[in-house]
Design a protein around this motif. Structure first.
Motif, PDB file in Angstrom:
ATOM      1  N   GLN A   1       0.672  -1.143  -0.117  1.00  0.00           N
ATOM      2  CA  GLN A   1      -0.036  -0.065  -0.038  1.00  0.00           C
ATOM      3  C   GLN A   1       0.803   1.282   0.069  1.00  0.00           C
ATOM      4  OE1 GLN A   1      -3.873   0.506   0.686  1.00  0.00           O
ATOM      5  NE2 GLN A   1      -3.171   2.562   0.011  1.00  0.00           N
ATOM      6  N   ALA A   2       2.007   1.183   0.804  1.00  0.00           N
ATOM      7  CA  ALA A   2       2.776   2.354   1.009  1.00  0.00           C
ATOM      8  C   ALA A   2       3.460   2.645  -0.357  1.00  0.00           C
ATOM      9  CB  ALA A   2       3.886   2.206   2.294  1.00  0.00           C
ATOM     10  N   PHE A   3       4.086   1.779  -1.058  1.00  0.00           N
ATOM     11  CA  PHE A   3       4.798   1.894  -2.161  1.00  0.00           C
ATOM     12  C   PHE A   3       3.683   2.286  -3.201  1.00  0.00           C
ATOM     13  CE2 PHE A   3       8.527  -0.990  -1.141  1.00  0.00           C
ATOM     14  CZ  PHE A   3       9.494  -0.180  -1.640  1.00  0.00           C
ATOM     15  N   LEU A   4       2.406   1.584  -3.242  1.00  0.00           N
ATOM     16  CA  LEU A   4       1.514   2.005  -4.355  1.00  0.00           C
ATOM     17  C   LEU A   4       1.264   3.491  -4.056  1.00  0.00           C
ATOM     18  CD1 LEU A   4      -0.470   1.282  -6.436  1.00  0.00           C
ATOM     19  CD2 LEU A   4      -1.955   0.784  -4.961  1.00  0.00           C
ATOM     20  N   GLU A   5       1.088   3.867  -3.023  1.00  0.00           N
ATOM     21  CA  GLU A   5       0.745   5.539  -2.818  1.00  0.00           C
ATOM     22  C   GLU A   5       1.945   6.234  -3.481  1.00  0.00           C
ATOM     23  OE1 GLU A   5      -0.069   5.935   1.395  1.00  0.00           O
ATOM     24  OE2 GLU A   5      -1.779   4.954   1.320  1.00  0.00           O
ATOM     25  N   ARG A   6       3.153   5.751  -3.108  1.00  0.00           N
ATOM     26  CA  ARG A   6       4.389   6.949  -3.560  1.00  0.00           C
ATOM     27  C   ARG A   6       4.573   6.550  -4.966  1.00  0.00           C
ATOM     28  NH1 ARG A   6       4.906  10.100  -0.623  1.00  0.00           N
ATOM     29  NH2 ARG A   6       6.939  10.806  -1.053  1.00  0.00           N
TER      30      ARG A   6
ATOM     31  N   SER B   1       2.577  -7.658  -8.206  1.00  0.00           N
ATOM     32  CA  SER B   1       1.578  -6.873  -9.094  1.00  0.00           C
ATOM     33  C   SER B   1       0.215  -7.229  -8.426  1.00  0.00           C
ATOM     34  CB  SER B   1       1.888  -7.114 -10.465  1.00  0.00           C
ATOM     35  OG  SER B   1       1.647  -8.393 -10.903  1.00  0.00           O
ATOM     36  N   PHE B   2      -0.102  -8.544  -8.186  1.00  0.00           N
ATOM     37  CA  PHE B   2      -1.283  -8.987  -7.736  1.00  0.00           C
ATOM     38  C   PHE B   2      -1.568  -8.131  -6.308  1.00  0.00           C
ATOM     39  CE2 PHE B   2      -0.153 -12.514 -10.347  1.00  0.00           C
ATOM     40  CZ  PHE B   2      -0.855 -12.401 -11.375  1.00  0.00           C
ATOM     41  N   SER B   3      -0.459  -8.198  -5.517  1.00  0.00           N
ATOM     42  CA  SER B   3      -0.614  -7.508  -4.203  1.00  0.00           C
ATOM     43  C   SER B   3      -1.091  -5.993  -4.497  1.00  0.00           C
ATOM     44  CB  SER B   3       0.653  -7.353  -3.372  1.00  0.00           C
ATOM     45  OG  SER B   3       0.897  -8.743  -3.239  1.00  0.00           O
ATOM     46  N   PHE B   4      -0.512  -5.427  -5.536  1.00  0.00           N
ATOM     47  CA  PHE B   4      -0.622  -4.011  -5.803  1.00  0.00           C
ATOM     48  C   PHE B   4      -2.029  -3.730  -6.362  1.00  0.00           C
ATOM     49  CE2 PHE B   4       3.777  -1.667  -6.621  1.00  0.00           C
ATOM     50  CZ  PHE B   4       3.575  -1.560  -4.998  1.00  0.00           C
TER      51      PHE B   4
END
Length: 284
Positions: free
Chosen positions: A247-252, A273-276
Motif C-alpha cells: 500500500q505504501a509503495f503504491l501510494e508513492r 503486481s497482484f498485491s498492488f
C-alpha cells in the motif's frame, strides 16, 4: 610441504604422491584443519592459493614428478558445505589484507555461486566488511540479490541489514545537510536515504524496508526509479512484500504519476503486481 617435513618421514615418489592426495582429502573432510592451514599462510601464499583455486585453468597440478587431478579436487572442494563456509570465512579474514577489495569480492562471489549457501547465516553475515569501495559493494550486492531465493528469511533480513548499513553510510557521507538554529550543519531526517539508485541496489530486499522509510521516499526518486530499465519487472518479483508495505509503495508510485496498471499488463510473473492490484482495487 611443511606438513610433511614435520612428519620427519622418508618418502618414495609414489608414497609422497599418495600422502599428498590423502592430505588434501583430509582437508575436505576436516574444514577446521583447512581453516587452520589457511590462517597460517602469509599474504603471498594466500594470494597464490586463491589464484590456483579460482583462476587456474589447469586440469592437473604438477609438483615435479607428482601429478594431481586438480579439476576433480576443486570439484570436491566446492561440493563440501563445510569447506565452502571455511573458504568464505577465511576470505573475509585474510583477503582484504592481501588483495584489492574488488579481487576479494570476486573470490567471495565465486564461493557463493558454486555453493548451496546454507552456511550464509546471520552470524556469518555479521563478518562482512563494513567498509567497501563502491564497485566492490555493488558487485557483492548483485550476488546477494541473485541468491535471494536460496537463502532463509533470517538470512535475507540480515543481508538487508548489511546493505542498508552500507547504503546509509554512503548517504551520510554525501547526503543533504541543513542548518539548525545554532547554525550547526546536521542531516535532514525528513529526507530519505532510500534514493532511486539505492532502491535499485536493494532489489528484492526492498521488502524489508520499514514503513516510515518508504513513506519518506521522494517523489522524484520514485519517478527516477521507475524510469530505470526493468524497474517494473523488479517490482513484480518482490512477491513476499506485506500488504501494508505494498500500500505504501503504491501510494508513492501513484503520487509520482505512474500508473501501476500499465506495468501489470507487461510483468505478471510475481505476486507483487497482484498485491498492488488488490490494494489498487480497494482504493477505486
Amino acid at each position: 610441504m611443511a606438513y610433511f617435513h614435520a612428519q620427519d618421514v622418508m618418502f618414495t615418489l609414489s608414497s609422497l604422491q599418495m600422502s599428498i592426495k590423502s592430505y588434501l582429502k583430509n582437508l575436505l573432510y576436516q574444514p577446521r584443519q583447512l581453516l587452520s592451514e589457511f590462517q597460517q599462510l602469509d599474504q603471498q601464499q594466500f594470494q597464490t592459493a586463491m589464484k590456483y583455486l579460482f583462476n587456474s585453468r589447469k586440469d592437473r597440478l604438477e609438483m615435479g614428478n607428482i601429478i594431481l587431478d586438480w579439476d576433480k579436487t576443486r570439484e570436491r572442494i566446492f561440493q563440501s558445505p563445510g569447506v565452502n563456509r571455511t573458504l568464505f570465512l577465511i576470505t573475509l579474514d585474510k583477503c582484504f589484507l592481501a588483495l584489492s577489495a574488488l579481487d576479494c569480492v570476486d573470490i567471495l562471489s565465486q564461493v557463493l555461486r558454486v555453493s548451496v549457501v546454507n552456511y550464509l547465516q546471520p552470524d556469518v553475515i555479521g563478518s562482512l566488511p563494513n567498509v567497501l569501495q563502491e564497485d566492490a559493494f555493488r558487485n557483492l550486492s548483485t550476488v546477494f540479490k541473485d541468491l535471494y531465493d536460496k537463502t532463509s528469511a533470517n538470512t535475507q533480513r540480515a543481508l538487508y541489514g548489511w546493505m542498508k548499513q552500507m547504503l546509509q553510510k554512503s548517504y551520510n557521507m554525501s547526503g543533504t545537510l541543513c542548518t539548525n538554529s545554532l547554525n550547526i550543519p546536521e542531516f535532514n531526517e525528513s529526507v530519505s536515504w532510500v534514493s532511486a539508485e539505492n532502491l535499485w541496489i536493494l532489489g528484492r530486499y526492498m521488502v524489508h524496508l520499514p514503513l516510515e522509510d518508504i513513506l519518506k521516499i521522494g517523489i522524484n526518486e520514485i519517478r527516477l526509479f521507475i524510469s530505470y530499465d526493468n524497474a517494473t519487472k523488479q517490482l513484480d518479483t518482490v512477491y513476499d512484500i506485506t500488504p501494508e508495505l505494498a500500500q505504501a509503495f503504491l501510494e508513492r508510485i501513484n503520487s509520482s504519476g505512474f500508473d501501476m496498471r500499465n506495468a501489470s499488463t507487461v510483468y505478471r510473473q510475481g505476486c507483487f503486481s497482484f498485491s498492488f492490484m488488490a490494494v489498487y482495487g480497494e482504493n477505486e
